[in-house]
Motif scaffolding. Structure first.
Motif, PDB file in Angstrom:
ATOM      1  N   PHE A  79     -69.539 105.021  15.329  1.00  0.00           N
ATOM      2  CA  PHE A  79     -70.469 104.696  16.210  1.00  0.00           C
ATOM      3  C   PHE A  79     -72.001 104.517  15.726  1.00  0.00           C
ATOM      4  O   PHE A  79     -72.901 104.340  16.712  1.00  0.00           O
ATOM      5  CB  PHE A  79     -70.174 105.499  17.539  1.00  0.00           C
ATOM      6  N   GLN A  80     -72.532 105.084  14.501  1.00  0.00           N
ATOM      7  CA  GLN A  80     -73.508 104.912  13.976  1.00  0.00           C
ATOM      8  C   GLN A  80     -73.404 104.182  12.405  1.00  0.00           C
ATOM      9  O   GLN A  80     -72.392 104.555  11.667  1.00  0.00           O
ATOM     10  CB  GLN A  80     -74.268 106.362  13.913  1.00  0.00           C
ATOM     11  N   PHE A  81     -74.159 103.065  12.133  1.00  0.00           N
ATOM     12  CA  PHE A  81     -73.997 102.338  10.982  1.00  0.00           C
ATOM     13  C   PHE A  81     -75.620 102.470  10.568  1.00  0.00           C
ATOM     14  O   PHE A  81     -76.419 102.262  11.125  1.00  0.00           O
ATOM     15  CB  PHE A  81     -73.626 101.116  11.325  1.00  0.00           C
ATOM     16  N   THR A  82     -75.699 102.665   8.948  1.00  0.00           N
ATOM     17  CA  THR A  82     -77.036 102.362   8.391  1.00  0.00           C
ATOM     18  C   THR A  82     -76.807 101.127   7.496  1.00  0.00           C
ATOM     19  O   THR A  82     -77.456 100.052   7.844  1.00  0.00           O
ATOM     20  CB  THR A  82     -77.398 103.539   7.354  1.00  0.00           C
ATOM     21  N   ASN A  83     -76.072 100.976   6.681  1.00  0.00           N
ATOM     22  CA  ASN A  83     -75.867  99.785   5.710  1.00  0.00           C
ATOM     23  C   ASN A  83     -74.636  99.820   4.608  1.00  0.00           C
ATOM     24  O   ASN A  83     -73.770 100.828   4.969  1.00  0.00           O
ATOM     25  CB  ASN A  83     -77.179  99.439   4.910  1.00  0.00           C
ATOM     26  N   TYR A  84     -74.382  98.703   4.067  1.00  0.00           N
ATOM     27  CA  TYR A  84     -73.208  98.704   3.036  1.00  0.00           C
ATOM     28  C   TYR A  84     -73.827  97.954   1.716  1.00  0.00           C
ATOM     29  O   TYR A  84     -74.633  97.321   1.849  1.00  0.00           O
ATOM     30  CB  TYR A  84     -72.241  98.228   3.847  1.00  0.00           C
ATOM     31  N   VAL A  85     -72.833  98.160   0.627  1.00  0.00           N
ATOM     32  CA  VAL A  85     -72.943  97.367  -0.389  1.00  0.00           C
ATOM     33  C   VAL A  85     -71.419  97.169  -0.728  1.00  0.00           C
ATOM     34  O   VAL A  85     -70.580  97.722  -0.478  1.00  0.00           O
ATOM     35  CB  VAL A  85     -73.703  97.949  -1.446  1.00  0.00           C
ATOM     36  N   ILE A  86     -71.108  95.910  -1.314  1.00  0.00           N
ATOM     37  CA  ILE A  86     -70.132  95.295  -1.850  1.00  0.00           C
ATOM     38  C   ILE A  86     -69.813  95.856  -3.322  1.00  0.00           C
ATOM     39  O   ILE A  86     -70.637  95.639  -4.198  1.00  0.00           O
ATOM     40  CB  ILE A  86     -69.720  93.925  -1.684  1.00  0.00           C
ATOM     41  N   SER A  87     -68.713  96.526  -3.762  1.00  0.00           N
ATOM     42  CA  SER A  87     -68.452  96.892  -4.988  1.00  0.00           C
ATOM     43  C   SER A  87     -67.947  95.720  -5.975  1.00  0.00           C
ATOM     44  O   SER A  87     -67.450  94.628  -5.289  1.00  0.00           O
ATOM     45  CB  SER A  87     -67.361  98.132  -5.046  1.00  0.00           C
ATOM     46  N   PRO A  88     -67.842  95.850  -7.209  1.00  0.00           N
ATOM     47  CA  PRO A  88     -67.385  94.823  -8.122  1.00  0.00           C
ATOM     48  C   PRO A  88     -65.888  94.800  -7.940  1.00  0.00           C
ATOM     49  O   PRO A  88     -65.260  93.542  -8.395  1.00  0.00           O
ATOM     50  CB  PRO A  88     -67.712  95.506  -9.490  1.00  0.00           C
ATOM     51  N   TYR A  94     -68.794  99.874   0.309  1.00  0.00           N
ATOM     52  CA  TYR A  94     -69.388 101.360   0.448  1.00  0.00           C
ATOM     53  C   TYR A  94     -70.220 101.306   1.453  1.00  0.00           C
ATOM     54  O   TYR A  94     -71.142 100.465   1.739  1.00  0.00           O
ATOM     55  CB  TYR A  94     -70.143 101.643  -0.758  1.00  0.00           C
ATOM     56  N   ILE A  95     -70.030 102.057   2.676  1.00  0.00           N
ATOM     57  CA  ILE A  95     -70.428 102.049   3.807  1.00  0.00           C
ATOM     58  C   ILE A  95     -71.068 103.158   4.340  1.00  0.00           C
ATOM     59  O   ILE A  95     -70.322 104.268   4.164  1.00  0.00           O
ATOM     60  CB  ILE A  95     -69.575 101.282   5.030  1.00  0.00           C
ATOM     61  N   SER A  96     -72.358 103.494   5.089  1.00  0.00           N
ATOM     62  CA  SER A  96     -73.027 104.320   5.498  1.00  0.00           C
ATOM     63  C   SER A  96     -72.749 104.470   7.027  1.00  0.00           C
ATOM     64  O   SER A  96     -73.323 103.663   7.523  1.00  0.00           O
ATOM     65  CB  SER A  96     -74.351 104.619   5.017  1.00  0.00           C
ATOM     66  N   MET A  97     -72.130 105.604   7.426  1.00  0.00           N
ATOM     67  CA  MET A  97     -71.762 105.578   8.849  1.00  0.00           C
ATOM     68  C   MET A  97     -71.436 106.791   9.293  1.00  0.00           C
ATOM     69  O   MET A  97     -71.132 107.782   8.489  1.00  0.00           O
ATOM     70  CB  MET A  97     -70.673 104.669   9.220  1.00  0.00           C
ATOM     71  N   SER A  98     -71.364 107.127  10.599  1.00  0.00           N
ATOM     72  CA  SER A  98     -71.091 108.374  11.231  1.00  0.00           C
ATOM     73  C   SER A  98     -69.875 107.996  12.298  1.00  0.00           C
ATOM     74  O   SER A  98     -69.943 107.180  13.064  1.00  0.00           O
ATOM     75  CB  SER A  98     -72.329 108.978  12.080  1.00  0.00           C
ATOM     76  N   ARG A  99     -68.685 108.929  12.050  1.00  0.00           N
ATOM     77  CA  ARG A  99     -67.429 108.856  12.678  1.00  0.00           C
ATOM     78  C   ARG A  99     -67.426 109.649  13.933  1.00  0.00           C
ATOM     79  O   ARG A  99     -68.031 111.018  13.592  1.00  0.00           O
ATOM     80  CB  ARG A  99     -66.463 108.869  11.755  1.00  0.00           C
ATOM     81  N   PHE A 100     -66.935 109.318  15.025  1.00  0.00           N
ATOM     82  CA  PHE A 100     -66.405 110.108  16.035  1.00  0.00           C
ATOM     83  C   PHE A 100     -67.469 110.724  16.981  1.00  0.00           C
ATOM     84  O   PHE A 100     -67.158 110.961  17.955  1.00  0.00           O
ATOM     85  CB  PHE A 100     -65.462 111.526  15.731  1.00  0.00           C
TER      86      PHE A 100
END
Length: 342
Positions: free
Chosen positions: A298-307, A312-318
């Motif tokens: 329910f909270q998200f910052t950003n992400y990057v795609i790996s090779p 890889y994703i920055s987020m808060s769960r539950f």
């Protein structure tokens, strides 16, 4: 003798599985069942975050920063994705008195796994425009070198020339090229503008080779992949990224979470097949990952795609937690592992 080798094989297999288990999900968070929609908390909705800056081209190093307090802005953490070991790039000596958030950007070299470029933003005075200084960081040597182009060495490059950029794959040592969105191609060492952009479009993302672009014609209502429409354009679609192998395009769509609080959003991650879209001329949606439904996030910052084409994703769960964590997920939205434990 055969029994002996069989026992050795079983032991080796068991050790291999144990080691894999440690790297797959070293710090799992609790997973209550079922996923319940938490109550909105205005005090934690936007407080505290982990921002992922980038990932090395071999996928070994993940660069991120915590953004919880003033001290966090003075360092970048390097996480070894294979061993979970961490070290920090300390930026104290590089920080100007008037730095601006987000004051650091990490760019990875397309030809040297040991090199990243740090871009720091600052003001010369409280009323002046922003400038960028550039520092080469050598990962193995833990060494930082000021490599700001010589014509701008003292103060840095004016920020209006240093927007979101891609370090192009046709670069080489001492001959680096950057594509800056809505500006064109620059040679870094001399900051020579060698190719201009099309003024009739807005640019939102570019692949590493500059073969593919996400653009919007200024008179149109669609985001396009090169010349093919992929989705309608609106202010809630952002963070367009191509995968390192240029096979996939991703972006985030913000969905309003609470109608009583107009600035609360949850996210969907859309994944498109680039090659199929180009070959058929029609948008090829591979997958949509609904963060609340698929990941209870329910909270998200950003992400990057790996090779290796994981995310890889920055987020808060539950819950609406003050600090988010970094997870690695696959294209189906399955969590492969949790990398931080904040």
């Amino acid at each position: 003798m055969r029994t002996y080798f069989y026992i050795i094989y079983i032991i080796a297999l068991f050790v291999g599985i144990s080691c894999n288990d440690k790297t797959v999900n070293p710090i799992p968070d609790p997973e209550p069942e079922p996923c319940e929609v938490p109550k909105y908390n205005q005090y934690t909705m936007y407080s505290g975050a982990i921002r992922i800056h980038n990932i090395s081209n071999d996928g070994k190093f993940l660069f991120y920063s915590k953004l919880e307090n003033d001290e966090d802005y003075k360092k970048v953490t390097i996480l070894n994705t294979l061993t979970n070991e961490k070290k920090e790039i300390m930026l104290d000596s590089l920080i100007f008195a008037n730095f601006e958030f987000p004051f650091v950007r990490v760019l990875v070299s397309p030809y040297d796994e040991n090199v990243v470029l740090l871009e720091l933003f600052h003001k010369l005075s409280n009323n002046s425009e922003l400038y960028s200084k550039y520092y080469k960081y050598l990962i193995k040597d833990n060494q930082i070198l000021d490599v700001t182009p010589s014509i701008y060495f003292d103060n840095g490059i004016p920020i209006n020339s240093t927007r979101d950029k891609v370090w192009l794959t046709n670069s080489s040592a001492e001959n680096d090229y950057f594509f800056i969105l809505n500006k064109g191609v620059f040679r870094f060492q001399t900051w020579e503008h060698i190719e201009t952009s099309n003024n009739s479009v807005f640019q939102y993302a570019i692949s590493n080779s500059a073969k593919y672009k996400v653009i919007q014609i200024k008179t149109d209502t669609f985001f396009t992949l090169n010349e093919f429409n992929i989705t309608n354009s609106n202010q809630f679609k952002r963070q367009f990224q191509f995968s390192p192998d240029e096979r996939f395009l991703m972006f985030i769509e913000d969905i309003q979470f609470d109608t009583l609080n107009p600035f609360t959003f949850v996210q969907k991650l859309h994944i498109y097949d680039v090659e199929k879209t180009i070959s058929t001329g029609k948008a090829s949606l591979l997958k949509t990952i609904d963060l609340p439904t698929d990941l209870c996030a329910f909270q998200f910052t950003n992400y990057v795609i790996s090779p290796r084409n994981t995310i890889y994703i920055s987020m808060s769960r539950f819950d609406f937690k003050p600090m988010k964590n970094i997870y690695e997920i696959d294209f189906n939205g399955k969590i492969l592992r949790q990398l931080t434990n904040e």
